[in-house]
Structure formats: C-alpha cells, structure tokens
Motif scaffolding. Structure first.
Motif, PDB file in Angstrom:
ATOM      1  N   ASP A 417       0.826  -1.196   0.000  1.00 11.92           N
ATOM      2  CA  ASP A 417       0.000   0.000   0.000  1.00 11.92           C
ATOM      3  C   ASP A 417       0.864   1.252   0.000  1.00 11.92           C
ATOM      4  O   ASP A 417       2.046   1.218   0.329  1.00 11.92           O
ATOM      5  N   GLY A 418       0.235   2.360  -0.365  1.00 11.78           N
ATOM      6  CA  GLY A 418       0.933   3.641  -0.326  1.00 11.78           C
ATOM      7  C   GLY A 418       1.459   4.070  -1.687  1.00 11.78           C
ATOM      8  O   GLY A 418       1.620   3.262  -2.605  1.00 11.78           O
ATOM      9  N   ALA A 419       1.742   5.366  -1.802  1.00 12.53           N
ATOM     10  CA  ALA A 419       2.212   5.934  -3.062  1.00 12.53           C
ATOM     11  C   ALA A 419       3.575   5.399  -3.469  1.00 12.53           C
ATOM     12  O   ALA A 419       3.973   5.500  -4.632  1.00 12.53           O
ATOM     13  N   GLY A 420       4.338   4.828  -2.532  1.00 16.72           N
ATOM     14  CA  GLY A 420       5.666   4.322  -2.833  1.00 16.72           C
ATOM     15  C   GLY A 420       5.683   2.931  -3.428  1.00 16.72           C
ATOM     16  O   GLY A 420       6.757   2.340  -3.615  1.00 16.72           O
ATOM     17  N   ALA A 421       4.498   2.378  -3.749  1.00 15.85           N
ATOM     18  CA  ALA A 421       4.445   1.028  -4.314  1.00 15.85           C
ATOM     19  C   ALA A 421       5.004   0.976  -5.736  1.00 15.85           C
ATOM     20  O   ALA A 421       5.414  -0.086  -6.202  1.00 15.85           O
ATOM     21  N   PHE A 422       5.044   2.133  -6.417  1.00 20.84           N
ATOM     22  CA  PHE A 422       5.519   2.196  -7.800  1.00 20.84           C
ATOM     23  C   PHE A 422       6.600   3.255  -7.942  1.00 20.84           C
ATOM     24  O   PHE A 422       6.611   4.254  -7.219  1.00 20.84           O
ATOM     25  N   ASP A 423       7.509   3.023  -8.896  1.00 21.59           N
ATOM     26  CA  ASP A 423       8.582   3.995  -9.112  1.00 21.59           C
ATOM     27  C   ASP A 423       8.097   5.127 -10.008  1.00 21.59           C
ATOM     28  O   ASP A 423       6.913   5.188 -10.396  1.00 21.59           O
ATOM     29  N   ALA A 424       8.993   6.016 -10.365  1.00 22.70           N
ATOM     30  CA  ALA A 424       8.627   7.202 -11.145  1.00 22.70           C
ATOM     31  C   ALA A 424       8.097   6.844 -12.532  1.00 22.70           C
ATOM     32  O   ALA A 424       7.385   7.626 -13.162  1.00 22.70           O
ATOM     33  N   GLN A 425       8.458   5.668 -13.032  1.00 20.60           N
ATOM     34  CA  GLN A 425       7.980   5.218 -14.344  1.00 20.60           C
ATOM     35  C   GLN A 425       6.693   4.399 -14.245  1.00 20.60           C
ATOM     36  O   GLN A 425       6.204   3.855 -15.242  1.00 20.60           O
ATOM     37  N   GLY A 426       6.133   4.307 -13.033  1.00 17.56           N
ATOM     38  CA  GLY A 426       4.911   3.546 -12.847  1.00 17.56           C
ATOM     39  C   GLY A 426       5.118   2.049 -12.829  1.00 17.56           C
ATOM     40  O   GLY A 426       4.190   1.282 -13.092  1.00 17.56           O
ATOM     41  N   ARG A 427       6.344   1.610 -12.498  1.00 13.69           N
ATOM     42  CA  ARG A 427       6.653   0.189 -12.411  1.00 13.69           C
ATOM     43  C   ARG A 427       6.661  -0.235 -10.946  1.00 13.69           C
ATOM     44  O   ARG A 427       7.108   0.505 -10.065  1.00 13.69           O
ATOM     45  N   LEU A 428       6.185  -1.448 -10.694  1.00 14.80           N
ATOM     46  CA  LEU A 428       6.067  -1.937  -9.328  1.00 14.80           C
ATOM     47  C   LEU A 428       7.426  -2.037  -8.637  1.00 14.80           C
ATOM     48  O   LEU A 428       8.399  -2.529  -9.213  1.00 14.80           O
ATOM     49  N   ILE A 429       7.501  -1.569  -7.414  1.00 17.12           N
ATOM     50  CA  ILE A 429       8.628  -1.860  -6.525  1.00 17.12           C
ATOM     51  C   ILE A 429       8.194  -3.071  -5.705  1.00 17.12           C
ATOM     52  O   ILE A 429       7.458  -2.954  -4.733  1.00 17.12           O
ATOM     53  N   ASP A 430       8.628  -4.235  -6.143  1.00 19.66           N
ATOM     54  CA  ASP A 430       8.116  -5.493  -5.623  1.00 19.66           C
ATOM     55  C   ASP A 430       8.420  -5.671  -4.140  1.00 19.66           C
ATOM     56  O   ASP A 430       9.511  -5.345  -3.672  1.00 19.66           O
ATOM     57  N   SER A 431       7.464  -6.225  -3.407  1.00 21.45           N
ATOM     58  CA  SER A 431       7.643  -6.455  -1.971  1.00 21.45           C
ATOM     59  C   SER A 431       8.675  -7.537  -1.679  1.00 21.45           C
ATOM     60  O   SER A 431       9.207  -7.617  -0.567  1.00 21.45           O
ATOM     61  N   GLY A 432       8.942  -8.382  -2.671  1.00 22.73           N
ATOM     62  CA  GLY A 432       9.867  -9.495  -2.470  1.00 22.73           C
ATOM     63  C   GLY A 432       9.221 -10.724  -1.864  1.00 22.73           C
ATOM     64  O   GLY A 432       9.865 -11.764  -1.710  1.00 22.73           O
ATOM     65  N   ILE A 433       7.922 -10.638  -1.533  1.00 21.43           N
ATOM     66  CA  ILE A 433       7.212 -11.801  -0.985  1.00 21.43           C
ATOM     67  C   ILE A 433       6.813 -12.704  -2.142  1.00 21.43           C
ATOM     68  O   ILE A 433       6.204 -12.257  -3.115  1.00 21.43           O
ATOM     69  N   ARG A 434       7.174 -13.977  -2.054  1.00 24.29           N
ATOM     70  CA  ARG A 434       6.913 -14.915  -3.131  1.00 24.29           C
ATOM     71  C   ARG A 434       5.734 -15.824  -2.802  1.00 24.29           C
ATOM     72  O   ARG A 434       5.400 -16.053  -1.636  1.00 24.29           O
ATOM     73  N   THR A 435       5.120 -16.359  -3.837  1.00 19.91           N
ATOM     74  CA  THR A 435       4.071 -17.358  -3.657  1.00 19.91           C
ATOM     75  C   THR A 435       4.728 -18.694  -3.324  1.00 19.91           C
ATOM     76  O   THR A 435       5.577 -19.174  -4.079  1.00 19.91           O
ATOM     77  N   THR A 436       4.314 -19.281  -2.210  1.00 20.28           N
ATOM     78  CA  THR A 436       4.965 -20.489  -1.716  1.00 20.28           C
ATOM     79  C   THR A 436       3.950 -21.588  -1.427  1.00 20.28           C
ATOM     80  O   THR A 436       2.899 -21.338  -0.830  1.00 20.28           O
ATOM     81  N   LEU A 437       4.270 -22.795  -1.877  1.00 17.57           N
ATOM     82  CA  LEU A 437       3.490 -23.982  -1.546  1.00 17.57           C
ATOM     83  C   LEU A 437       4.259 -24.766  -0.495  1.00 17.57           C
ATOM     84  O   LEU A 437       5.421 -25.127  -0.700  1.00 17.57           O
ATOM     85  N   THR A 438       3.620 -24.976   0.649  1.00 15.96           N
ATOM     86  CA  THR A 438       4.287 -25.591   1.797  1.00 15.96           C
ATOM     87  C   THR A 438       3.537 -26.840   2.224  1.00 15.96           C
ATOM     88  O   THR A 438       2.317 -26.805   2.413  1.00 15.96           O
ATOM     89  N   TYR A 439       4.262 -27.949   2.374  1.00 16.22           N
ATOM     90  CA  TYR A 439       3.667 -29.174   2.900  1.00 16.22           C
ATOM     91  C   TYR A 439       3.915 -29.215   4.404  1.00 16.22           C
ATOM     92  O   TYR A 439       5.047 -29.081   4.864  1.00 16.22           O
ATOM     93  N   LEU A 440       2.828 -29.430   5.162  1.00 10.71           N
ATOM     94  CA  LEU A 440       2.899 -29.451   6.619  1.00 10.71           C
ATOM     95  C   LEU A 440       2.475 -30.833   7.134  1.00 10.71           C
ATOM     96  O   LEU A 440       1.383 -31.305   6.828  1.00 10.71           O
ATOM     97  N   ARG A 441       3.357 -31.465   7.900  1.00 11.99           N
ATOM     98  CA  ARG A 441       3.030 -32.751   8.526  1.00 11.99           C
ATOM     99  C   ARG A 441       2.514 -32.493   9.935  1.00 11.99           C
ATOM    100  O   ARG A 441       3.167 -31.790  10.729  1.00 11.99           O
ATOM    101  N   LEU A 442       1.355 -33.062  10.259  1.00 10.10           N
ATOM    102  CA  LEU A 442       0.749 -32.896  11.581  1.00 10.10           C
ATOM    103  C   LEU A 442       1.135 -34.063  12.481  1.00 10.10           C
ATOM    104  O   LEU A 442       1.332 -35.178  12.010  1.00 10.10           O
ATOM    105  N   PRO A 443       1.187 -33.830  13.791  1.00 13.47           N
ATOM    106  CA  PRO A 443       1.545 -34.919  14.707  1.00 13.47           C
ATOM    107  C   PRO A 443       0.418 -35.913  14.921  1.00 13.47           C
ATOM    108  O   PRO A 443       0.635 -37.032  15.372  1.00 13.47           O
ATOM    109  N   HIS A 444      -0.824 -35.485  14.593  1.00 12.74           N
ATOM    110  CA  HIS A 444      -1.976 -36.355  14.790  1.00 12.74           C
ATOM    111  C   HIS A 444      -2.842 -36.360  13.532  1.00 12.74           C
ATOM    112  O   HIS A 444      -2.939 -35.361  12.822  1.00 12.74           O
ATOM    113  N   SER A 445      -3.522 -37.444  13.278  1.00 16.72           N
ATOM    114  CA  SER A 445      -4.377 -37.565  12.119  1.00 16.72           C
ATOM    115  C   SER A 445      -5.607 -36.662  12.253  1.00 16.72           C
ATOM    116  O   SER A 445      -6.137 -36.464  13.340  1.00 16.72           O
ATOM    117  N   ILE A 446      -6.044 -36.108  11.130  1.00 21.54           N
ATOM    118  CA  ILE A 446      -7.296 -35.350  11.101  1.00 21.54           C
ATOM    119  C   ILE A 446      -8.306 -36.060  10.194  1.00 21.54           C
ATOM    120  O   ILE A 446      -9.324 -35.498   9.870  1.00 21.54           O
TER     121      ILE A 446
END
Length: 446
Positions: A417-446
C-alpha cells in the motif's frame, strides 16, 4: 528485498501465442520424496513460484486484456488450493488481481494497477523447490469475455482507481473477487467471491454458469445468470470481507465462510465482534440449507502481537470427513487451524439473527452461547504461528492425507500500500514476498 530496489534485472519469460497454456511452465520433472516425520507439526517441503510476467500470462489466455502490467508478476494464486486428483497437483485460484490503497486528501482509495486482469483458475505442482504451472483456465462471462476483478456496484463497493489513485475507473457488474475453490465431480468448479458476497458456479472451461448472491442485492448488467438465493442478512458484509473460505462436503454440499463478522448494526459493531457465520448450500436444491454461528478466539490468542479484533478473519475451510471442517482463524501475521463439526442443532438459518432489525444483533453479543445461540464447537488442531517455516498470510489450505496439509500464501502480487508502491515510471517496486506452496506434517491424524 525488491529486485527494483537493488537494481538486479528481472527475469522475464515469453509466452508463445497460440500454444497451449502449458507454455507458461516447463514440463513437470520427477519430484523428490518428502522428508521423514517428527513428533511435532513441521514443514516437510517448500516450493516457490517463479517470475511469470502478468501481462504475458493474461494475454496468453485472453489476448489484449492487459496492455501494461507495470512490472508485476503472476501472484495471488494462494487465495485457495484444492486437490486436483493426481498426487501432488492442486487447483488454485487468483483473487481479483493486483490492488492496493493510497491516501488522497486523508481518504484511502482502492487502486487497480492492472484493471484488465482476469481472475483465473491455475493448476500447479510442487517439483523440488519450484511451483510449476500446469494449466490455466480464465474465468469468463457467458459470451467468453473477461469477468475482470473490478468492483460491481457504486455505493456498495469501493470505487476503483488507477495505480496512482488519480483516475477513477469504471465499475464492472461482472467483476469477481474470487477466493475459495473446489471442484465438483462433473469437472465444474465452485468459487466464492467477496463482492456480493457470492457463490459462483463455473464450467470446466471457466465460463460462469451462475452467480448466487444475497436476496435484495439487485445486481444488474451482468453477462451471466445471477440468482438471489442467499440470506439477505449477508448484504451487511464488511467491505473486502465477504466469503473467503469454501469447502465441499462428501455428499456434495458446499460450506462458505464469511471472512469477518457482519457490520450489524454498523461497522463499529462488526469491527468489535468475534462472531462470524458459515453457510451451507445444496447445489442440488440451489438453496442455502443451514447457517452457523462461528466464534473466533480472542485476537491476542490467535496472534499475540495483535490487539485489534477487526484483524481476525477466516481465510480457509477444508472438509475432513463427514460434516467436519478444518477452519483457519488468522491475522496477516499468524494463524490457527480449528476442527469443527457441523451440528444440525447449531443451524440458525431463518431465525431471529437473520433479521437485521434484531437488537442486539448476533454480532453484538458478548457471549452468544450464554444468550442461547448454538455456536459451533471447535478444537485446536495446530497453531501455524508456532511452526517454523510457515509463511505469513496463508489463505489456501488443502488436505493431502490424514496427517499432511498443503498450505499456500497470498503474496498480493508483490503489491504494497501507499504511493511508494511504484517507481517514477509507474513500475512496481516489488515487496519481495513470493508465492509459496508448503507441505505441513501434523503430529496427529485429522
């Protein structure tokens, strides 16, 4: 850190016109097995989505929809995740696309940097440490046009603006802010949307077959059928907090979760409330058959760093057998998964709390159970905030097997959010947060 901030050149991939959607991703290679289990919930595998330019992605699906992607890559596919049948493959869905907020004269404006973006259903597979895109299905109107992610109705939805919050964009009654996804036995998809809020039935090829909305919404001008089949009380949904989670029960019924408490009788009451609602819908009857009161834990229990109750939200619900659900309670920084059983005695559909003149409202009750409301009982399954390696803002959860979950985060397309999300050319200044798929093993069955 953003590649723009460091000056590191961004990797771009071309998409050949007329080639099947698999061109967006390389062929799937053999994937290594998950690591062994331990006594505590723990991450067994993590994979990350690479950089796919949003313009190339969108225009390969519906040519000419995006004329300027402002340097934004594909993201947001973690809005939900659902097993695709073959082991290790999942259906995911994007939300409405890149969006943010900028203050102008002290008031926040909702920005849509890529207004032509069309929400899409994306099939993925984790291969090694990479998320591979296998198939993409654009969500379209009856005539095959992009639904877009733009808001529907002036006066009810936030006004849409360009990336710099200077120019007002047009509303689009076809627009969808898609969140939850499940696939029916006939190959069609069911999605939930935050704008209506609504339940959306989509063909196997992405065409909207019907959109089920609250009675009295009066949404007109759509290029697909709109059915007023949901309780009118849901007209009081908080802005940007409509239906977020969707589960498909073994018999085919659907359960939708309202992300946050309704604004009843007003926004202040909704922000202070810890009671939201789940809705059961029968595709066979095309009708709501049950409604349930769901009670959040105190916000500082879900997230010890947070004291604002309005930050509580449900982002995912997962069927785990019978009438049992796994429900995710979260803030943007923490999440806990609760096991819940849908009890017939807990059905509040058509009762006093579906009447918006009832005072106090369900949302205003300090202790709904003490007031005679049959609140759903729940049991903590796992606190994701205490599991090392789980990213923030998990919105997609799928059951892999009895003791393994697949988690996916919403990276907001790298937007901030905010006016600083884009540079002077209107290009995104990326947050660096990536889309991640994570496998989680539980200690007990559900």
């Amino acid at each position: 850190m953003s590649p723009h901030a460091t000056g590191r050149p961004r990797v771009r991939r071309s998409v050949a016109a007329g080639v099947p959607l698999a061109v967006i991703a390389a062929l799937v290679a053999a994937c290594p097995p998950a690591s062994a289990a331990s006594q505590d919930a723990h991450v067994v595998r993590t994979a990350t989505l690479g950089e796919i330019p949003l313009g190339a992605f969108s225009n390969a699906l519906l040519p000419g929809t995006v004329d300027n992607d402002r340097g934004i890559d594909l993201g947001g596919i973690g809005s939900d995740i659902y097993p695709a049948g073959r082991k290790g493959e999942f259906w995911t869905v994007t939300d409405r696309g890149p969006n943010g907020q900028i203050k102008v004269d002290g008031k926040k404006r909702r920005t849509f940097p890529v207004p032509g973006f069309d929400p899409a259903i994306v099939k993925v597979r984790a291969c090694g440490d990479t998320v591979k895109v296998l198939e993409v299905i654009p969500i379209t109107t009856a005539s095959g046009k992009a639904v877009t992610g733009l808001p529907n109705q002036a006066g009810r939805d936030e006004a849409p603006y360009t990336y710099d919050a200077k120019t007002l964009l047009s509303y689009n009654p076809n627009g969808l802010d898609t969140e939850g996804i499940v696939r029916a036995k006939d190959g069609s998809f069911w999605l939930v949307d935050e704008y209506g809020p609504s339940l959306v039935h989509v063909s196997a090829h992405g065409k909207v077959l019907a959109r089920y909305v609250p009675k009295g919404l009066n949404l007109t001008g759509t290029d697909y059928p709109v059915v007023e089949a949901l309780p009118a009380i849901f007209l009081h949904r908080k802005i940007n907090r409509g239906f977020e989670g969707l589960a498909q029960l073994p018999g085919g019924d659907l359960v939708m979760a309202l992300q946050s408490p309704l604004s009843l009788p007003d926004g202040d009451a909704g922000d202070a409330s810890r009671t939201t609602r789940l809705v059961r819908f029968s595709p066979k009857k095309e009708a709501v058959t049950a409604e349930y009161a769901y009670r959040f834990d105190p916000v500082n229990v879900v997230d010890p760093s947070e004291d604002d109750t309005s930050e509580l939200k449900i982002s995912s619900v997962v069927a785990v057998g019978g009438d049992r659900l796994l429900v995710e309670e979260r803030t943007d920084k923490a999440a806990r998964l609760q096991l819940v059983k849908l009890d017939r005695k807990s059905n509040i559909l058509g009762g006093a709390y579906d009447d918006d003149t009832t005072s106090p409202s369900l949302e205003q009750l300090d202790d709904p159970a003490a007031s005679g409301v049959p609140v759903l009982r729940k049991r903590l399954a796992v606190d994701l905030g205490k599991v090392a390696g789980v990213p923030g803002k998990i919105e997609g959860i799928a059951r892999v097997d009895d003791d393994t979950l697949a988690l996916m985060n919403d990276n907001d397309f790298g937007m901030t959010d905010g006016a600083g999300a884009f540079d002077a050319q209107g290009r995104l200044i990326d947050s660096g947060i990536r889309t991640t798929l994570t496998y989680l093993r539980l200690p007990h069955s559900i």
